[in-house]
Design a protein around this motif. Sequence first.
Motif, PDB file in Angstrom:
ATOM      1  N   LEU A  19     -71.577 -20.286   9.470  1.00  0.00           N
ATOM      2  CA  LEU A  19     -70.416 -21.105   9.788  1.00  0.00           C
ATOM      3  C   LEU A  19     -69.736 -21.441   8.470  1.00  0.00           C
ATOM      4  CD1 LEU A  19     -68.705 -22.721  11.812  1.00  0.00           C
ATOM      5  CD2 LEU A  19     -70.285 -24.638  11.432  1.00  0.00           C
ATOM      6  N   VAL A  20     -68.458 -21.112   8.360  1.00  0.00           N
ATOM      7  CA  VAL A  20     -67.691 -21.329   7.133  1.00  0.00           C
ATOM      8  C   VAL A  20     -66.642 -22.401   7.423  1.00  0.00           C
ATOM      9  CG1 VAL A  20     -66.200 -20.257   5.415  1.00  0.00           C
ATOM     10  CG2 VAL A  20     -68.033 -18.917   6.476  1.00  0.00           C
ATOM     11  N   GLU A  21     -66.660 -23.458   6.613  1.00  0.00           N
ATOM     12  CA  GLU A  21     -65.710 -24.559   6.793  1.00  0.00           C
ATOM     13  C   GLU A  21     -64.781 -24.634   5.594  1.00  0.00           C
ATOM     14  OE1 GLU A  21     -67.488 -28.232   8.548  1.00  0.00           O
ATOM     15  OE2 GLU A  21     -69.350 -27.185   8.057  1.00  0.00           O
ATOM     16  N   GLU A  22     -63.494 -24.777   5.880  1.00  0.00           N
ATOM     17  CA  GLU A  22     -62.501 -24.954   4.824  1.00  0.00           C
ATOM     18  C   GLU A  22     -62.360 -26.446   4.551  1.00  0.00           C
ATOM     19  OE1 GLU A  22     -58.734 -23.301   5.940  1.00  0.00           O
ATOM     20  OE2 GLU A  22     -59.290 -21.319   5.236  1.00  0.00           O
ATOM     21  N   PRO A  23     -62.657 -26.898   3.338  1.00  0.00           N
ATOM     22  CA  PRO A  23     -62.489 -28.316   3.016  1.00  0.00           C
ATOM     23  C   PRO A  23     -61.026 -28.738   3.163  1.00  0.00           C
ATOM     24  CG  PRO A  23     -63.691 -27.172   1.280  1.00  0.00           C
ATOM     25  CD  PRO A  23     -63.165 -26.129   2.218  1.00  0.00           C
ATOM     26  N   GLY A  24     -60.825 -29.951   3.643  1.00  0.00           N
ATOM     27  CA  GLY A  24     -59.471 -30.476   3.784  1.00  0.00           C
ATOM     28  C   GLY A  24     -58.719 -29.956   4.990  1.00  0.00           C
ATOM     29  N   SER A  25     -59.372 -29.154   5.811  1.00  0.00           N
ATOM     30  CA  SER A  25     -58.724 -28.675   7.031  1.00  0.00           C
ATOM     31  C   SER A  25     -59.759 -28.671   8.150  1.00  0.00           C
ATOM     32  CB  SER A  25     -58.146 -27.268   6.837  1.00  0.00           C
ATOM     33  OG  SER A  25     -59.109 -26.275   7.045  1.00  0.00           O
ATOM     34  N   GLU A  26     -59.277 -28.459   9.334  1.00  0.00           N
ATOM     35  CA  GLU A  26     -60.188 -28.407  10.481  1.00  0.00           C
ATOM     36  C   GLU A  26     -60.547 -26.973  10.842  1.00  0.00           C
ATOM     37  OE1 GLU A  26     -58.778 -30.744  13.739  1.00  0.00           O
ATOM     38  OE2 GLU A  26     -58.263 -32.413  12.432  1.00  0.00           O
ATOM     39  N   MET A  28     -62.466 -23.544  10.957  1.00  0.00           N
ATOM     40  CA  MET A  28     -63.827 -23.052  10.791  1.00  0.00           C
ATOM     41  C   MET A  28     -63.864 -21.594  11.234  1.00  0.00           C
ATOM     42  SD  MET A  28     -66.369 -26.187  11.799  1.00  0.00           S
ATOM     43  CE  MET A  28     -65.948 -26.245  13.517  1.00  0.00           C
ATOM     44  N   PHE A  29     -64.696 -20.851  10.524  1.00  0.00           N
ATOM     45  CA  PHE A  29     -64.842 -19.429  10.787  1.00  0.00           C
ATOM     46  C   PHE A  29     -66.316 -19.084  10.890  1.00  0.00           C
ATOM     47  CE2 PHE A  29     -61.048 -20.100   8.270  1.00  0.00           C
ATOM     48  CZ  PHE A  29     -60.099 -19.352   8.928  1.00  0.00           C
ATOM     49  N   VAL A  30     -66.585 -17.902  11.423  1.00  0.00           N
ATOM     50  CA  VAL A  30     -67.926 -17.341  11.402  1.00  0.00           C
ATOM     51  C   VAL A  30     -67.862 -16.122  10.488  1.00  0.00           C
ATOM     52  CG1 VAL A  30     -69.718 -16.177  12.743  1.00  0.00           C
ATOM     53  CG2 VAL A  30     -68.539 -18.174  13.688  1.00  0.00           C
ATOM     54  N   ARG A  31     -68.783 -16.087   9.525  1.00  0.00           N
ATOM     55  CA  ARG A  31     -68.889 -14.911   8.659  1.00  0.00           C
ATOM     56  C   ARG A  31     -70.109 -14.128   9.105  1.00  0.00           C
ATOM     57  NH1 ARG A  31     -71.394 -13.172   3.932  1.00  0.00           N
ATOM     58  NH2 ARG A  31     -72.331 -15.186   3.463  1.00  0.00           N
ATOM     59  N   HIS A  32     -69.900 -12.854   9.420  1.00  0.00           N
ATOM     60  CA  HIS A  32     -70.990 -11.962   9.807  1.00  0.00           C
ATOM     61  C   HIS A  32     -71.316 -11.089   8.606  1.00  0.00           C
ATOM     62  CE1 HIS A  32     -72.356  -8.120  12.014  1.00  0.00           C
ATOM     63  NE2 HIS A  32     -73.384  -8.907  11.828  1.00  0.00           N
ATOM     64  N   LEU A  44     -64.916 -12.076   8.603  1.00  0.00           N
ATOM     65  CA  LEU A  44     -64.649 -13.441   9.051  1.00  0.00           C
ATOM     66  C   LEU A  44     -63.912 -13.398  10.376  1.00  0.00           C
ATOM     67  CD1 LEU A  44     -63.305 -15.441   5.966  1.00  0.00           C
ATOM     68  CD2 LEU A  44     -65.421 -15.828   7.205  1.00  0.00           C
ATOM     69  N   ILE A  45     -64.253 -14.340  11.259  1.00  0.00           N
ATOM     70  CA  ILE A  45     -63.577 -14.468  12.542  1.00  0.00           C
ATOM     71  C   ILE A  45     -63.509 -15.960  12.860  1.00  0.00           C
ATOM     72  CG2 ILE A  45     -65.751 -14.151  13.791  1.00  0.00           C
ATOM     73  CD1 ILE A  45     -64.125 -12.779  16.029  1.00  0.00           C
ATOM     74  N   GLU A  46     -62.414 -16.392  13.462  1.00  0.00           N
ATOM     75  CA  GLU A  46     -62.301 -17.799  13.835  1.00  0.00           C
ATOM     76  C   GLU A  46     -63.359 -18.123  14.888  1.00  0.00           C
ATOM     77  OE1 GLU A  46     -58.962 -20.057  13.833  1.00  0.00           O
ATOM     78  OE2 GLU A  46     -57.676 -18.601  12.829  1.00  0.00           O
ATOM     79  N   VAL A  47     -63.837 -19.364  14.862  1.00  0.00           N
ATOM     80  CA  VAL A  47     -64.926 -19.783  15.741  1.00  0.00           C
ATOM     81  C   VAL A  47     -64.590 -19.521  17.208  1.00  0.00           C
ATOM     82  CG1 VAL A  47     -66.173 -21.802  16.603  1.00  0.00           C
ATOM     83  CG2 VAL A  47     -65.966 -21.429  14.154  1.00  0.00           C
ATOM     84  N   LEU A  51     -66.770 -17.078  19.699  1.00  0.00           N
ATOM     85  CA  LEU A  51     -67.424 -17.533  20.929  1.00  0.00           C
ATOM     86  C   LEU A  51     -66.901 -16.800  22.158  1.00  0.00           C
ATOM     87  CD1 LEU A  51     -67.651 -21.350  20.195  1.00  0.00           C
ATOM     88  CD2 LEU A  51     -69.528 -19.682  20.227  1.00  0.00           C
ATOM     89  N   ALA A  52     -65.646 -16.370  22.123  1.00  0.00           N
ATOM     90  CA  ALA A  52     -65.058 -15.655  23.259  1.00  0.00           C
ATOM     91  C   ALA A  52     -65.569 -14.223  23.373  1.00  0.00           C
ATOM     92  CB  ALA A  52     -63.535 -15.643  23.137  1.00  0.00           C
ATOM     93  N   GLU A  53     -66.146 -13.680  22.283  1.00  0.00           N
ATOM     94  CA  GLU A  53     -66.533 -12.269  22.301  1.00  0.00           C
ATOM     95  C   GLU A  53     -67.912 -11.998  22.878  1.00  0.00           C
ATOM     96  OE1 GLU A  53     -66.324 -10.972  18.206  1.00  0.00           O
ATOM     97  OE2 GLU A  53     -68.399 -11.497  17.858  1.00  0.00           O
TER      98      GLU A  53
END
Length: 74
Positions: A19-26, A28-32, A44-47, A51-53
């Motif tokens: 789980l990758v979080e960008e500081p200062g923003s909401e 989040m991504f998943v890095r495979h 990288l793919i958005e959370v 989850l939809a895949e």
Amino acid sequence: MPTTEKSIYRSPNGDQWYLVEEPGSERMFVRHQPNRASGGQSSLIEVADFLAEGHGPQHEALLRLLGNVEAPRQ
């Protein structure tokens, strides 16, 4: 601030998800990170898209982790 990563899941074949979080923003991504035999090229793919895949163990692990992540304070 640099991004932060939390380990989500490691499969028996060595693939890893974070789980990758960008500081200062909401955002989040998943890095495979595939294993070396699969080429090892991370992506990288958005959370929400992740989850939809599907509904594999990596998706279940992310849902458990998100249940423990505190929402950003405003």
